[in-house]
Design a protein around this motif. Structure first.
Motif, PDB file in Angstrom:
ATOM      1  N   ARG A  28       0.828  -1.203   0.000  1.00 23.47           N
ATOM      2  CA  ARG A  28       0.000   0.000   0.000  1.00 23.47           C
ATOM      3  C   ARG A  28       0.864   1.257   0.000  1.00 23.47           C
ATOM      4  N   THR A  50      -5.208   8.989  -0.211  1.00 19.00           N
ATOM      5  CA  THR A  50      -5.447   7.591   0.127  1.00 19.00           C
ATOM      6  C   THR A  50      -5.744   6.784  -1.120  1.00 19.00           C
ATOM      7  N   ALA A  52      -7.443   2.708  -2.040  1.00 17.89           N
ATOM      8  CA  ALA A  52      -8.212   1.637  -1.414  1.00 17.89           C
ATOM      9  C   ALA A  52      -8.021   0.337  -2.185  1.00 17.89           C
ATOM     10  N   ARG A  54      -9.097  -2.831  -3.838  1.00 20.43           N
ATOM     11  CA  ARG A  54     -10.382  -3.261  -4.407  1.00 20.43           C
ATOM     12  C   ARG A  54     -10.427  -4.756  -4.651  1.00 20.43           C
ATOM     13  N   TYR A  71      -5.798  -1.461  -6.711  1.00 16.73           N
ATOM     14  CA  TYR A  71      -6.152  -0.338  -5.843  1.00 16.73           C
ATOM     15  C   TYR A  71      -6.955   0.689  -6.633  1.00 16.73           C
TER      16      TYR A  71
END
Length: 109
Positions: A28, A50, A52, A54, A71
């Protein structure tokens, strides 16, 4: 005191989950850095700083099995509107990044 096979399996499972968690944190961080750099190069603003996760899957590569992470991230052009892009990492290597915007060659037409 003897250690049973079930104890070893449980310990292996816990170690595996800890490894997955730490590897996911590292991936990340790498994905966020890639998104920030790509947005800077295109004069875009990465919104909320940010990304996320998926989708998480396994992919076979020449180096063996690797985790494939997709992501999603949000960005803005000149502070107007909100667009969604995606980034794909295989292991810790970038496979693809897409902003869903026309390329410069498309703009010239």
């Amino acid at each position: 005191m003897s250690v049973s096979t079930q104890d070893l399996i449980a310990l292996g499972g816990v170690v595996g989950l800890i490894w997955l968690w730490l590897d996911s944190l590292r991936a990340r961080e790498i994905a966020l850095g890639i998104c920030e750099a790509a947005c800077d190069r295109r004069d875009l603003q990465l919104l909320d700083q940010t990304i996320a996760l998926r989708r998480l899957s396994v992919r076979s590569t020449r180096s063996g099995l690797r985790l494939r992470r997709v992501y999603r991230f949000d960005f803005s052009e000149e502070g107007v509107g909100r667009h969604t892009g995606h980034l794909v990492l295989v292991g810790l290597d970038l496979e693809e990044i897409s902003f869903g915007l026309p390329t410069q060659a498309d703009d010239a037409r």
